[in-house]
Design an enzyme around this catalytic site. Structure first.
Site, short mmCIF file in Angstrom:
data_model
loop_
_atom_site.label_atom_id
_atom_site.label_comp_id
_atom_site.label_asym_id
_atom_site.label_seq_id
_atom_site.Cartn_x
_atom_site.Cartn_y
_atom_site.Cartn_z
N HIS A 87 -5.73 -1.54 8.17
CA HIS A 87 -4.44 -0.88 8.47
C HIS A 87 -4.23 -0.84 9.98
O HIS A 87 -4.75 0.04 10.67
CB HIS A 87 -4.45 0.52 7.88
N ARG A 123 8.56 1.04 -2.51
CA ARG A 123 9.24 2.02 -3.36
C ARG A 123 9.68 1.45 -4.70
O ARG A 123 9.64 2.13 -5.72
CB ARG A 123 10.40 2.64 -2.59
N THR A 134 0.50 5.44 -0.18
CA THR A 134 -0.22 6.72 -0.23
C THR A 134 0.42 7.61 -1.28
O THR A 134 1.63 7.81 -1.26
CB THR A 134 -0.16 7.38 1.16
N ARG A 150 -2.60 -5.43 8.32
CA ARG A 150 -1.19 -5.04 8.31
C ARG A 150 -0.81 -4.59 9.72
O ARG A 150 -1.52 -3.81 10.35
CB ARG A 150 -0.95 -3.89 7.34
N TYR A 153 -0.87 4.56 13.25
CA TYR A 153 -2.21 5.12 13.10
C TYR A 153 -3.16 4.59 14.19
O TYR A 153 -2.73 3.93 15.13
CB TYR A 153 -2.71 4.87 11.67
N PRO A 163 0.84 -1.20 0.00
CA PRO A 163 0.00 0.00 0.00
C PRO A 163 0.87 1.25 0.00
O PRO A 163 1.82 1.35 0.78
CB PRO A 163 -0.78 -0.13 1.32
C1 LIG Z 1 5.26 7.06 -0.53
C2 LIG Z 1 4.91 6.00 0.47
C3 LIG Z 1 3.60 5.85 0.85
C4 LIG Z 1 3.24 4.84 1.75
N1 LIG Z 1 1.93 4.68 2.07
C5 LIG Z 1 1.55 3.64 2.85
C6 LIG Z 1 0.18 3.36 3.08
O1 LIG Z 1 -0.71 4.03 2.55
N2 LIG Z 1 -0.12 2.33 3.90
C7 LIG Z 1 0.84 1.55 4.48
O2 LIG Z 1 0.51 0.62 5.22
N3 LIG Z 1 2.14 1.78 4.24
C8 LIG Z 1 2.51 2.78 3.43
N4 LIG Z 1 3.84 2.96 3.15
C9 LIG Z 1 4.82 1.94 3.58
C10 LIG Z 1 5.02 0.92 2.44
O3 LIG Z 1 3.86 0.15 2.24
C11 LIG Z 1 6.18 -0.03 2.72
O4 LIG Z 1 5.93 -0.76 3.89
C12 LIG Z 1 7.48 0.73 2.87
O5 LIG Z 1 7.69 1.60 1.76
C13 LIG Z 1 8.66 -0.22 2.98
O6 LIG Z 1 8.73 -1.05 1.85
P1 LIG Z 1 9.80 -0.79 0.68
O7 LIG Z 1 11.16 -0.82 1.32
O8 LIG Z 1 9.56 -1.91 -0.27
O9 LIG Z 1 9.50 0.56 0.11
C14 LIG Z 1 4.24 3.99 2.28
C15 LIG Z 1 5.56 4.16 1.90
C16 LIG Z 1 5.91 5.14 1.01
C17 LIG Z 1 7.34 5.27 0.58
#
Ligand SMILES: Cc1cc2nc3c(=O)[nH]c(=O)nc-3n(C[C@H](O)[C@H](O)[C@H](O)COP(=O)(O)O)c2cc1C
Length: 380
Positions: free
Chosen positions: A194, A338, A47, A246, A199, A45
């Site tokens: 979530h 990412r 945002t 999550r 949160y 997920p």
């Molecule tokens: C731009 C951005 C937005 C994110 N939005 C959410 C979200 O809406 N819900 C959530 O549970 N985690 C959110 N995260 C966390 C990601 O889901 C993920 O756990 C985090 O980026 C680590 O994984 P990665 O190393 O593969 O990026 C967000 C992370 C980033 C970078």
């Protein structure tokens, strides 16, 4: 001419007879409940703050369909369950009919490509400002403790929260229930509750924040009560086979910490058994911020072992350590944030061991409907 043709046919026969290369562990199929996944690379997920007026926009159709693949699991960005659930500008919701209608073409586009699409349902709790709240009221939480540092983003300060009265809690549980129902109405295959990221649900679960004296505070059992009531309501509404959660017990997002995160994580996964939840999606301890990864000695393994549904892991994964996590049975699926954001065809790139596009943090959460959103290139 004839011999050229013969040569072509011979090559084709040789190719077909040659043993197919084994797919890498991340690209092996997996059955998650009734869903047949063709690979294990999940869109985490994310945002993106491009949902003007809390309504999903047409550009989200392209964004999500770009990241959809046949048999691939996508988890939509955090989506508000009510008008008190927001803490950032331009995040989508799913509490009005209008929002449900707006999600439909997004979901349809993912389904058209064979994707499986879950909606992450969300309440920010105290991670908010009164400007995002109806009538400028105080954000709600388990506590009146303010997040002391940082801001929600775009420089907006946190507003001191108001602790929910005990008798108000069932109403918030109901908001999650209706949001889940709406998600199914919009066509989603299921929801992810979530319960991570600092949160609202975590503000109840973690003892550094929750200072309540009613049945929702104090003991571990009491602190987890609210989250589990949400799980129960959502399962009751749409069926356990469509529900995941999550969790980030090790996280310290927005000062949301627990003195015994492993105990908290284990308590939650064991409690989830009771509801037969489809999946548990846990954030690795190493993932501390949106920008950088930190390694640490804590591990999700005890939780993985204690949970009998599908276990998804996330946080700082790349191709190789994702493969290892699957090969070593530390998870069933790996969610990529990412990397998937910047590589719409991530599973294909992993399959071909192709180079990856770099992500640009500057454009993660801007309002632009294209820049840093749908303009990351595919492989030729
Ligand atoms: C731009 C951005 C937005 C994110 N939005 C959410 C979200 O809406 N819900 C959530 O549970 N985690 C959110 N995260 C966390 C990601 O889901 C993920 O756990 C985090 O980026 C680590 O994984 P990665 O190393 O593969 O990026 C967000 C992370 C980033 C970078």
């Amino acid at each position: 001419m004839e011999s050229k043709m013969k040569l072509k046919v011979k090559r084709l026969i040789d190719k077909m007879a040659a043993p197919a290369e084994d797919p890498i562990p991340l690209l092996t199929p997996y059955k998650m409940g009734k869903f047949n996944l063709s690979h294990r690379v999940v869109l985490a997920p994310l945002t993106r703050q491009r949902s003007y007026g809390n309504v999903p926009q047409p550009h989200a159709v392209l964004y999500y369909s770009q990241r959809a693949s046949n048999g691939g699991l996508l988890i939509a960005e955090a989506t508000g369950v009510s008008d008190t659930a927001q803490g950032y500008p331009r995040t989508p919701g799913i509490w009005t009919k209008h929002q449900v209608q707006a999600w439909k073409p997004v979901v349809d586009a993912v389904h058209a490509k064979g994707g499986i699409f879950f909606c992450q349902i969300w309440h920010v709790g105290r991670v908010s400002n009164s400007g995002y709240q109806p009538n400028g009221q105080a954000p709600i939480s388990s506590t009146d403790k303010l997040v002391s540092q940082g801001n929600t983003n775009e420089g907006v300060e946190f507003t001191p929260p108001r602790p929910l009265r005990t008798d108000e809690i069932p109403h918030v549980v109901n908001d999650f229930r209706f949001a889940a129902r709406n998600a199914i109405e919009a066509g989603f295959d299921g929801v992810e509750i979530h319960g991570a990221g600092g949160y609202l649900l975590e503000q109840f679960m973690k003892d550094k924040v929750n200072d309540r004296t009613d049945e929702y505070g104090g003991s571990l059992e009491n602190r987890c009560r609210f989250a589990l009531e949400v799980v129960e309501a959502v399962v009751d509404e749409i069926g356990a086979g469509r529900v995941g959660i999550r969790l980030s017990p090790f996280g310290e997002y927005y000062e949301c910490q627990d003195s015994n995160p492993e105990q908290l994580g284990l308590y939650m996964v064991k409690a989830l058994h009771k509801y037969g939840l489809l999946f548990c999606h846990m954030v690795e301890p190493r993932m501390e911020t949106g920008g950088e990864n930190f390694e640490c000695t804590e591990s999700l393994l005890p939780m993985r072992k204690a949970f009998n549904g599908t276990f998804i892991t996330a946080g700082g994964y790349e191709r190789d350590n994702g493969n290892d996590a699957i090969a070593e049975n530390r998870a069933d699926l790996v969610a990529y944030g990412r990397l998937f954001l910047a590589n719409p065809d991530l599973p294909k790139r992993f399959a071909l061991h192709a180079p990856l596009n770099n992500y640009n943090i500057e454009t993660f959460c801007i309002p632009d409907p294209v820049l840093g959103y749908t303009d990351y290139p595919f492989l030729e």
